[in-house]
Design a protein around this motif. Structure first.
Motif, mmCIF file in Angstrom:
data_model
loop_
_atom_site.group_PDB
_atom_site.id
_atom_site.type_symbol
_atom_site.label_atom_id
_atom_site.label_comp_id
_atom_site.label_asym_id
_atom_site.label_seq_id
_atom_site.Cartn_x
_atom_site.Cartn_y
_atom_site.Cartn_z
ATOM 1 N N ILE A 70 42.629 44.268 28.857
ATOM 2 C CA ILE A 70 41.291 44.419 28.305
ATOM 3 C C ILE A 70 41.135 45.866 27.846
ATOM 4 C CG2 ILE A 70 38.824 44.381 28.853
ATOM 5 C CD1 ILE A 70 39.488 42.168 30.894
ATOM 6 N N ARG A 71 40.612 46.058 26.657
ATOM 7 C CA ARG A 71 40.517 47.386 26.054
ATOM 8 C C ARG A 71 39.665 48.318 26.902
ATOM 9 N NH1 ARG A 71 36.813 49.446 22.414
ATOM 10 N NH2 ARG A 71 35.805 47.393 22.359
ATOM 11 N N SER A 72 40.161 49.513 27.141
ATOM 12 C CA SER A 72 39.427 50.517 27.918
ATOM 13 C C SER A 72 38.279 51.078 27.086
ATOM 14 C CB SER A 72 40.354 51.660 28.336
ATOM 15 O OG SER A 72 41.373 51.200 29.197
ATOM 16 N N THR A 73 37.097 51.145 27.683
ATOM 17 C CA THR A 73 35.928 51.674 26.996
ATOM 18 C C THR A 73 34.867 52.021 28.028
ATOM 19 O OG1 THR A 73 34.188 51.204 25.363
ATOM 20 C CG2 THR A 73 34.976 49.360 26.673
ATOM 21 N N SER A 74 33.988 52.952 27.664
ATOM 22 C CA SER A 74 32.848 53.286 28.518
ATOM 23 C C SER A 74 31.582 52.585 28.034
ATOM 24 C CB SER A 74 32.627 54.803 28.547
ATOM 25 O OG SER A 74 32.402 55.296 27.227
ATOM 26 N N ASP A 75 31.705 51.759 26.992
ATOM 27 C CA ASP A 75 30.588 50.997 26.447
ATOM 28 C C ASP A 75 30.514 49.659 27.177
ATOM 29 O OD1 ASP A 75 29.316 48.931 24.672
ATOM 30 O OD2 ASP A 75 28.985 50.661 23.393
ATOM 31 N N ASP A 107 43.200 43.168 36.786
ATOM 32 C CA ASP A 107 43.615 44.543 36.478
ATOM 33 C C ASP A 107 42.467 45.382 35.931
ATOM 34 O OD1 ASP A 107 46.170 44.079 37.334
ATOM 35 O OD2 ASP A 107 47.035 43.851 35.324
ATOM 36 N N ALA A 108 41.442 44.730 35.377
ATOM 37 C CA ALA A 108 40.284 45.450 34.845
ATOM 38 C C ALA A 108 39.201 45.624 35.901
ATOM 39 C CB ALA A 108 39.710 44.705 33.640
ATOM 40 N N GLY A 109 39.513 45.282 37.155
ATOM 41 C CA GLY A 109 38.537 45.357 38.227
ATOM 42 C C GLY A 109 38.414 46.733 38.849
ATOM 43 N N ASP A 110 37.661 46.793 39.944
ATOM 44 C CA ASP A 110 37.404 48.023 40.673
ATOM 45 C C ASP A 110 38.726 48.628 41.152
ATOM 46 O OD1 ASP A 110 36.666 49.996 42.431
ATOM 47 O OD2 ASP A 110 35.440 48.708 43.718
ATOM 48 N N PRO A 111 39.082 49.848 40.693
ATOM 49 C CA PRO A 111 40.365 50.440 41.087
ATOM 50 C C PRO A 111 40.454 50.763 42.576
ATOM 51 C CG PRO A 111 39.037 52.038 39.880
ATOM 52 C CD PRO A 111 38.334 50.718 39.760
ATOM 53 N N SER A 112 39.319 50.826 43.265
ATOM 54 C CA SER A 112 39.353 51.082 44.707
ATOM 55 C C SER A 112 39.833 49.869 45.483
ATOM 56 C CB SER A 112 37.961 51.488 45.203
ATOM 57 O OG SER A 112 37.089 50.364 45.268
ATOM 58 N N GLY A 113 39.768 48.700 44.848
ATOM 59 C CA GLY A 113 40.176 47.467 45.515
ATOM 60 C C GLY A 113 39.086 46.810 46.327
ATOM 61 N N ALA A 114 37.904 47.399 46.386
ATOM 62 C CA ALA A 114 36.825 46.868 47.221
ATOM 63 C C ALA A 114 36.406 45.467 46.800
ATOM 64 C CB ALA A 114 35.622 47.820 47.182
ATOM 65 N N GLU A 115 36.437 45.187 45.499
ATOM 66 C CA GLU A 115 36.004 43.884 44.999
ATOM 67 C C GLU A 115 37.163 43.022 44.505
ATOM 68 O OE1 GLU A 115 33.118 42.696 45.275
ATOM 69 O OE2 GLU A 115 31.807 44.410 45.635
ATOM 70 N N THR A 116 38.397 43.454 44.737
ATOM 71 C CA THR A 116 39.545 42.749 44.162
ATOM 72 C C THR A 116 39.641 41.311 44.640
ATOM 73 O OG1 THR A 116 40.789 44.803 43.928
ATOM 74 C CG2 THR A 116 42.050 42.756 43.920
ATOM 75 N N ALA A 117 39.516 41.084 45.950
ATOM 76 C CA ALA A 117 39.641 39.725 46.478
ATOM 77 C C ALA A 117 38.557 38.812 45.923
ATOM 78 C CB ALA A 117 39.605 39.750 48.005
ATOM 79 N N GLY A 118 37.325 39.322 45.872
ATOM 80 C CA GLY A 118 36.230 38.511 45.348
ATOM 81 C C GLY A 118 36.402 38.198 43.878
ATOM 82 N N ILE A 204 29.420 44.621 35.963
ATOM 83 C CA ILE A 204 30.288 45.696 35.476
ATOM 84 C C ILE A 204 29.802 47.037 36.000
ATOM 85 C CG2 ILE A 204 31.036 46.883 33.363
ATOM 86 C CD1 ILE A 204 30.481 44.148 31.926
ATOM 87 N N ALA A 205 30.721 47.910 36.341
ATOM 88 C CA ALA A 205 30.381 49.288 36.729
ATOM 89 C C ALA A 205 31.027 50.250 35.742
ATOM 90 C CB ALA A 205 30.855 49.589 38.144
ATOM 91 N N CYS A 206 30.221 51.136 35.181
ATOM 92 C CA CYS A 206 30.711 52.132 34.213
ATOM 93 C C CYS A 206 30.402 53.528 34.740
ATOM 94 C CB CYS A 206 30.077 51.880 32.842
ATOM 95 S SG CYS A 206 30.393 50.237 32.146
ATOM 96 N N GLU A 207 30.186 54.476 33.837
ATOM 97 C CA GLU A 207 29.841 55.834 34.252
ATOM 98 C C GLU A 207 28.500 55.834 34.991
ATOM 99 O OE1 GLU A 207 31.922 58.420 30.689
ATOM 100 O OE2 GLU A 207 29.887 57.675 30.397
ATOM 101 N N PRO A 208 28.299 56.641 36.006
ATOM 102 C CA PRO A 208 29.182 57.726 36.480
ATOM 103 C C PRO A 208 30.196 57.299 37.541
ATOM 104 C CG PRO A 208 27.107 57.843 37.627
ATOM 105 C CD PRO A 208 26.975 56.704 36.652
ATOM 106 N N SER A 209 30.158 56.031 37.961
ATOM 107 C CA SER A 209 31.103 55.611 39.005
ATOM 108 C C SER A 209 32.547 55.648 38.514
ATOM 109 C CB SER A 209 30.745 54.206 39.500
ATOM 110 O OG SER A 209 29.545 54.230 40.249
ATOM 111 N N PHE A 210 32.751 55.223 37.264
ATOM 112 C CA PHE A 210 34.089 55.205 36.679
ATOM 113 C C PHE A 210 34.028 55.770 35.267
ATOM 114 C CE2 PHE A 210 33.770 51.337 39.407
ATOM 115 C CZ PHE A 210 34.606 51.775 40.431
ATOM 116 N N ASP A 211 35.077 56.442 34.848
ATOM 117 C CA ASP A 211 35.132 56.979 33.491
ATOM 118 C C ASP A 211 35.140 55.865 32.464
ATOM 119 O OD1 ASP A 211 35.199 59.548 34.470
ATOM 120 O OD2 ASP A 211 37.395 59.685 34.425
ATOM 121 N N GLU A 212 35.769 54.732 32.814
ATOM 122 C CA GLU A 212 35.814 53.558 31.945
ATOM 123 C C GLU A 212 35.246 52.373 32.703
ATOM 124 O OE1 GLU A 212 39.959 53.422 31.260
ATOM 125 O OE2 GLU A 212 39.926 54.900 29.650
ATOM 126 N N CYS A 213 34.638 51.434 31.986
ATOM 127 C CA CYS A 213 33.990 50.297 32.628
ATOM 128 C C CYS A 213 35.000 49.453 33.398
ATOM 129 C CB CYS A 213 33.282 49.435 31.582
ATOM 130 S SG CYS A 213 31.891 50.271 30.778
#
Length: 226
Positions: A70-75, A107-118, A204-213
């Motif tokens: 999925i294309r990286s974007t902050s939009d 792969d486009a999910g939360d990089p912390s892994g907190a929501e990966t299983a869900g 979706i979580a975007c800035e300021p939590s993550f640089d990209e959505c």
């Protein structure tokens, strides 16, 4: 490269699916798609002049190691549209299978892994089972999404107001997608196509939590936030 990448990615996804978590703000239900047609009651179809892949969608080659991400974007809206298409679009005529398509979403999910299983649990309900996939492959079935609207539901503001401090990541937003799910294939010698309305919500979580959505969770199909 293919032989080494895909088994590893399958392992990551299956491990993620093995653990369930509850959505904090919305009930994420399970939606069972009636996916596998039978010879006596075909449920797929296609226009002979239709393109082999949805307009604007790249067609993976047999030599591709993996599907495009999925294309990286902050939009947030742009991300929601791209993620929605990646979730619904698939083609059984390629070398890929449901786990490969699901992995693109995870792969486009939360990089912390907190929501990966869900998220992994959410995604697998949108895709055919391996058994259904084999049946669909015998018909050369492909599926794609036509988006009509992508909007922030009014009820999202209520969720924000009712959330306790720290419950929602800064920059989190919900987008509801409405449109049409198309499915096409060959039954016998007849090209056929079916379509139906579809609606769902992406969290979706975007800035300021993550640089990209990043994609956190998905609603139940046809039970979106409004």
């Amino acid at each position: 490269m293919v032989a080494t990448l895909r088994p590893r990615r399958r392992l990551v996804l299956f491990l993620s699916i093995g653990f369930g978590v509850l959505a904090a703000l919305v009930g994420v239900g399970l939606y069972g798609l009636a996916l596998a047609p039978t010879p006596s009651t075909p449920t797929i179809a296609v226009d002979p002049a239709a393109p082999a892949t949805p307009p604007g969608e790249p067609e993976p080659s047999a030599s591709s190691a993996e599907l495009p991400p999925i294309r990286s974007t902050s939009d947030a809206e742009s991300f929601a549209r791209d993620a929605a298409s990646a979730l619904i679009n698939w083609d059984t005529a390629t070398d890929f299978d449901p786990v490969d398509y699901a992995q693109v979403i995870v792969d486009a999910g939360d990089p912390s892994g907190a929501e990966t299983a869900g998220l992994a649990s959410d995604v697998r309900i949108y895709l055919p089972t391996p058994e259904a996939w084999m049946t669909l492959r015998s018909y050369g079935t492909r599926q794609w999404l036509t988006i009509d609207e992508a909007f922030v539901p009014a009820s999202w503001n209520d969720a924000i107001d009712q959330a306790t401090p720290g419950q929602i990541l800064p920059g989190t937003i919900a987008y509801t997608i409405t449109g049409t799910r198309h499915r096409a294939g060959i039954v016998g010698t007849q090209a056929q196509e079916t379509s139906r309305p579809i609606a769902f919500t992406l969290f979706i979580a975007c800035e300021p939590s993550f640089d990209e959505c990043r994609l956190l969770r998905l609603s139940e199909v046809d039970n979106p936030l409004r």
